[in-house]
Motif scaffolding. Sequence first.
Motif, PDB file in Angstrom:
ATOM      1  N   LEU A 153       0.551  -1.363   0.156  1.00  0.00           N
ATOM      2  CA  LEU A 153      -0.035   0.034   0.166  1.00  0.00           C
ATOM      3  C   LEU A 153       0.857   1.277  -0.098  1.00  0.00           C
ATOM      4  CD1 LEU A 153      -2.884   0.573   0.166  1.00  0.00           C
ATOM      5  CD2 LEU A 153      -2.748   0.861   2.720  1.00  0.00           C
ATOM      6  N   GLY A 154       1.921   1.181   0.634  1.00  0.00           N
ATOM      7  CA  GLY A 154       2.737   2.305   0.621  1.00  0.00           C
ATOM      8  C   GLY A 154       3.456   2.822  -0.838  1.00  0.00           C
ATOM      9  N   ALA A 155       3.093   2.102  -1.679  1.00  0.00           N
ATOM     10  CA  ALA A 155       3.477   2.590  -3.308  1.00  0.00           C
ATOM     11  C   ALA A 155       2.597   3.802  -3.424  1.00  0.00           C
ATOM     12  CB  ALA A 155       3.754   1.554  -4.151  1.00  0.00           C
ATOM     13  N   LEU A 156       1.593   3.666  -2.890  1.00  0.00           N
ATOM     14  CA  LEU A 156       0.361   4.738  -3.461  1.00  0.00           C
ATOM     15  C   LEU A 156       0.892   6.008  -3.525  1.00  0.00           C
ATOM     16  CD1 LEU A 156      -3.246   2.983  -2.629  1.00  0.00           C
ATOM     17  CD2 LEU A 156      -1.867   3.256  -4.827  1.00  0.00           C
ATOM     18  N   PRO A 157       1.160   6.675  -2.176  1.00  0.00           N
ATOM     19  CA  PRO A 157       1.742   8.155  -2.199  1.00  0.00           C
ATOM     20  C   PRO A 157       2.917   8.420  -2.966  1.00  0.00           C
ATOM     21  CG  PRO A 157       2.199   6.946   0.088  1.00  0.00           C
ATOM     22  CD  PRO A 157       1.350   5.753  -0.997  1.00  0.00           C
ATOM     23  N   VAL A 178      12.826   4.013  -5.674  1.00  0.00           N
ATOM     24  CA  VAL A 178      12.151   4.695  -4.483  1.00  0.00           C
ATOM     25  C   VAL A 178      11.074   3.844  -4.009  1.00  0.00           C
ATOM     26  CG1 VAL A 178      10.897   6.656  -4.277  1.00  0.00           C
ATOM     27  CG2 VAL A 178      12.741   6.752  -5.716  1.00  0.00           C
ATOM     28  N   ILE A 179      10.205   3.213  -4.786  1.00  0.00           N
ATOM     29  CA  ILE A 179       9.090   2.227  -4.295  1.00  0.00           C
ATOM     30  C   ILE A 179       9.758   1.366  -3.288  1.00  0.00           C
ATOM     31  CG2 ILE A 179       7.268   0.822  -4.806  1.00  0.00           C
ATOM     32  CD1 ILE A 179       6.543   2.878  -7.348  1.00  0.00           C
ATOM     33  N   ASP A 180      10.801   0.677  -3.999  1.00  0.00           N
ATOM     34  CA  ASP A 180      11.406  -0.580  -3.218  1.00  0.00           C
ATOM     35  C   ASP A 180      11.781  -0.103  -1.798  1.00  0.00           C
ATOM     36  OD1 ASP A 180      12.228  -3.135  -3.097  1.00  0.00           O
ATOM     37  OD2 ASP A 180      14.174  -2.626  -3.240  1.00  0.00           O
ATOM     38  N   ARG A 181      12.567   1.159  -1.977  1.00  0.00           N
ATOM     39  CA  ARG A 181      13.052   1.689  -0.729  1.00  0.00           C
ATOM     40  C   ARG A 181      12.057   2.178   0.317  1.00  0.00           C
ATOM     41  NH1 ARG A 181      17.709   5.993  -0.636  1.00  0.00           N
ATOM     42  NH2 ARG A 181      18.763   4.283  -1.971  1.00  0.00           N
ATOM     43  N   LEU A 182      11.048   2.695   0.022  1.00  0.00           N
ATOM     44  CA  LEU A 182      10.026   3.325   0.842  1.00  0.00           C
ATOM     45  C   LEU A 182       8.717   2.776   1.126  1.00  0.00           C
ATOM     46  CD1 LEU A 182      10.832   7.160  -0.028  1.00  0.00           C
ATOM     47  CD2 LEU A 182      11.954   5.807   1.689  1.00  0.00           C
ATOM     48  N   HIS A 183       8.385   1.997  -0.030  1.00  0.00           N
ATOM     49  CA  HIS A 183       6.848   1.672   0.334  1.00  0.00           C
ATOM     50  C   HIS A 183       6.754   0.870   1.473  1.00  0.00           C
ATOM     51  CE1 HIS A 183       8.058  -2.686  -0.792  1.00  0.00           C
ATOM     52  NE2 HIS A 183       7.006  -2.846  -0.238  1.00  0.00           N
ATOM     53  N   GLY A 184       7.415   0.184   2.476  1.00  0.00           N
ATOM     54  CA  GLY A 184       7.391  -0.429   3.564  1.00  0.00           C
ATOM     55  C   GLY A 184       7.038   0.456   4.722  1.00  0.00           C
ATOM     56  N   PRO A 185       7.894   1.480   5.053  1.00  0.00           N
ATOM     57  CA  PRO A 185       7.655   2.360   6.192  1.00  0.00           C
ATOM     58  C   PRO A 185       6.355   3.221   5.884  1.00  0.00           C
ATOM     59  CG  PRO A 185       9.679   3.116   5.039  1.00  0.00           C
ATOM     60  CD  PRO A 185       9.275   1.620   4.564  1.00  0.00           C
ATOM     61  N   PHE A 196      -5.396   0.348  11.556  1.00  0.00           N
ATOM     62  CA  PHE A 196      -5.650  -1.101  11.568  1.00  0.00           C
ATOM     63  C   PHE A 196      -4.812  -1.844  12.877  1.00  0.00           C
ATOM     64  CE2 PHE A 196      -7.320  -0.589   7.756  1.00  0.00           C
ATOM     65  CZ  PHE A 196      -7.533  -1.732   7.069  1.00  0.00           C
ATOM     66  N   PRO A 197      -5.179  -2.900  13.294  1.00  0.00           N
ATOM     67  CA  PRO A 197      -4.295  -3.588  14.311  1.00  0.00           C
ATOM     68  C   PRO A 197      -2.901  -3.762  13.821  1.00  0.00           C
ATOM     69  CG  PRO A 197      -5.895  -5.057  13.370  1.00  0.00           C
ATOM     70  CD  PRO A 197      -6.233  -3.840  12.688  1.00  0.00           C
ATOM     71  N   VAL A 198      -2.305  -3.737  14.824  1.00  0.00           N
ATOM     72  CA  VAL A 198      -0.601  -3.866  14.491  1.00  0.00           C
ATOM     73  C   VAL A 198      -0.286  -5.185  13.915  1.00  0.00           C
ATOM     74  CG1 VAL A 198      -0.018  -5.029  16.694  1.00  0.00           C
ATOM     75  CG2 VAL A 198       1.718  -3.516  15.777  1.00  0.00           C
ATOM     76  N   THR A 199      -1.269  -6.258  13.982  1.00  0.00           N
ATOM     77  CA  THR A 199      -0.973  -7.460  13.024  1.00  0.00           C
ATOM     78  C   THR A 199      -0.909  -7.189  11.831  1.00  0.00           C
ATOM     79  OG1 THR A 199      -3.085  -8.146  13.448  1.00  0.00           O
ATOM     80  CG2 THR A 199      -1.752  -9.188  15.077  1.00  0.00           C
ATOM     81  N   LEU A 200      -1.797  -6.155  11.599  1.00  0.00           N
ATOM     82  CA  LEU A 200      -1.595  -6.063   9.853  1.00  0.00           C
ATOM     83  C   LEU A 200      -0.696  -4.765   9.498  1.00  0.00           C
ATOM     84  CD1 LEU A 200      -5.694  -6.371   9.160  1.00  0.00           C
ATOM     85  CD2 LEU A 200      -3.757  -8.083   8.594  1.00  0.00           C
ATOM     86  N   SER A 201      -0.959  -3.553  10.373  1.00  0.00           N
ATOM     87  CA  SER A 201      -0.139  -2.471   9.955  1.00  0.00           C
ATOM     88  C   SER A 201       1.133  -2.568   9.733  1.00  0.00           C
ATOM     89  CB  SER A 201      -0.605  -1.424  10.909  1.00  0.00           C
ATOM     90  OG  SER A 201       0.079  -1.650  12.276  1.00  0.00           O
ATOM     91  N   SER A 202       1.904  -3.763  10.649  1.00  0.00           N
ATOM     92  CA  SER A 202       3.175  -3.859  10.546  1.00  0.00           C
ATOM     93  C   SER A 202       3.823  -4.833   9.348  1.00  0.00           C
ATOM     94  CB  SER A 202       3.589  -4.668  11.858  1.00  0.00           C
ATOM     95  OG  SER A 202       3.079  -6.035  11.834  1.00  0.00           O
ATOM     96  N   ILE A 203       2.829  -5.096   8.669  1.00  0.00           N
ATOM     97  CA  ILE A 203       3.125  -5.851   7.249  1.00  0.00           C
ATOM     98  C   ILE A 203       4.001  -5.421   6.415  1.00  0.00           C
ATOM     99  CG2 ILE A 203       2.235  -7.360   5.515  1.00  0.00           C
ATOM    100  CD1 ILE A 203      -0.248  -8.048   7.161  1.00  0.00           C
ATOM    101  N   PRO A 204       3.575  -4.272   5.998  1.00  0.00           N
ATOM    102  CA  PRO A 204       4.509  -3.426   4.776  1.00  0.00           C
ATOM    103  C   PRO A 204       5.974  -3.374   5.183  1.00  0.00           C
ATOM    104  CG  PRO A 204       2.509  -2.403   5.052  1.00  0.00           C
ATOM    105  CD  PRO A 204       2.602  -3.304   6.302  1.00  0.00           C
ATOM    106  N   LYS A 205       6.171  -3.118   6.378  1.00  0.00           N
ATOM    107  CA  LYS A 205       7.714  -2.789   6.798  1.00  0.00           C
ATOM    108  C   LYS A 205       8.454  -4.002   7.204  1.00  0.00           C
ATOM    109  CE  LYS A 205       7.038  -1.497  11.711  1.00  0.00           C
ATOM    110  NZ  LYS A 205       6.970  -0.512  12.829  1.00  0.00           N
ATOM    111  N   THR A 206       7.564  -5.265   7.444  1.00  0.00           N
ATOM    112  CA  THR A 206       8.070  -6.469   7.955  1.00  0.00           C
ATOM    113  C   THR A 206       8.193  -7.556   6.981  1.00  0.00           C
ATOM    114  OG1 THR A 206       7.218  -5.918  10.027  1.00  0.00           O
ATOM    115  CG2 THR A 206       7.745  -7.967   9.921  1.00  0.00           C
ATOM    116  N   TYR A 207       7.297  -7.569   5.979  1.00  0.00           N
ATOM    117  CA  TYR A 207       7.293  -8.835   5.154  1.00  0.00           C
ATOM    118  C   TYR A 207       8.470  -9.271   4.175  1.00  0.00           C
ATOM    119  CZ  TYR A 207       6.749  -6.420   0.666  1.00  0.00           C
ATOM    120  OH  TYR A 207       6.865  -5.737  -0.583  1.00  0.00           O
ATOM    121  N   ARG A 208       9.366  -8.279   4.272  1.00  0.00           N
ATOM    122  CA  ARG A 208      10.473  -8.478   3.388  1.00  0.00           C
ATOM    123  C   ARG A 208      11.751  -8.854   3.977  1.00  0.00           C
ATOM    124  NH1 ARG A 208      11.874  -3.642  -0.424  1.00  0.00           N
ATOM    125  NH2 ARG A 208      11.279  -2.472   1.382  1.00  0.00           N
ATOM    126  N   LYS A 209      11.494  -9.004   5.410  1.00  0.00           N
ATOM    127  CA  LYS A 209      12.612  -9.615   6.226  1.00  0.00           C
ATOM    128  C   LYS A 209      12.523 -11.026   6.334  1.00  0.00           C
ATOM    129  CE  LYS A 209      12.377  -5.525   9.148  1.00  0.00           C
ATOM    130  NZ  LYS A 209      12.224  -4.886  10.686  1.00  0.00           N
TER     131      LYS A 209
END
Length: 278
Positions: A153-157, A178-185, A196-209
Amino acid sequence: MSNLVETVSNDIIESLQNDQLTLPSLPEVALKVRDVAEKDDSTINDLTEIIARDAALSARIIRVVNSPLLRAPQEVKDLPMAISRLGMNYTSNLAIGLAMEQMFQATSDMIEKRMRALWQLTGHIASWCSVLAAHTKVLPPDEAMLAGLIHRLGALPILTYAEERDDLIQDNITLGKVIDRLHGPLGTAILEKWEFPVTLSSIPKTYRKLDRSPDSVDYAGLVTLANLIHNRKLDAGWGLKDWETIELFGLFNLPTDREDELYADLAERAEANYSALV
């Protein structure tokens, strides 16, 4: 090129920190659906009334109910029947996820093309998340689907920002970096804004770990595996990762052999689910 990536990235980060970056808002129908679903005294009729106001969303929910993911014993032909079969939680998560497509729009043809590609990608991952959740039986398929739809979702802005810069519109490589670098945070910032609950809101910055070792299964891990499995035949990116080193496969009790026949079987269901979602 690297200088432009740094300049744009720093500009976006500074705008976010100064509350000057326009973050997308959750579509109105999704907000109303969530409000109804969170009230203890809400009924299926209340939810049906909200969703029925959006004919396109209603039709897509019926299509998903009749998809291979849910395997309805008989064809579902109307919205009340669809919501009764899904239940309040599943319907609300599905409606919120599908309503998000409204945000994937742009005025520039080039950015619009990237928006559509992004929505299609998240649709594939959401389909895999649902299928894997149903197969492993460790997480609800409805929230798993929503997890897949929000993970980039972070790619949208960033894409919205790029519409104002001709140098980015015409430079797909730099924009991609730029999208690859910033879409997570940025994605996590958006989901936190939406409460959104943290179980979902943390996904963008976590899923590539890929080296994560959580104590129990979580949605971020499921999204990680969905990306790996969906892209298992690629010769770049996710397709080059060494599955033997990724502990998430063991946590979800999934094989580390990308040629395992299980994935070929699940791929058929994932593709059918994707057709229903997107």
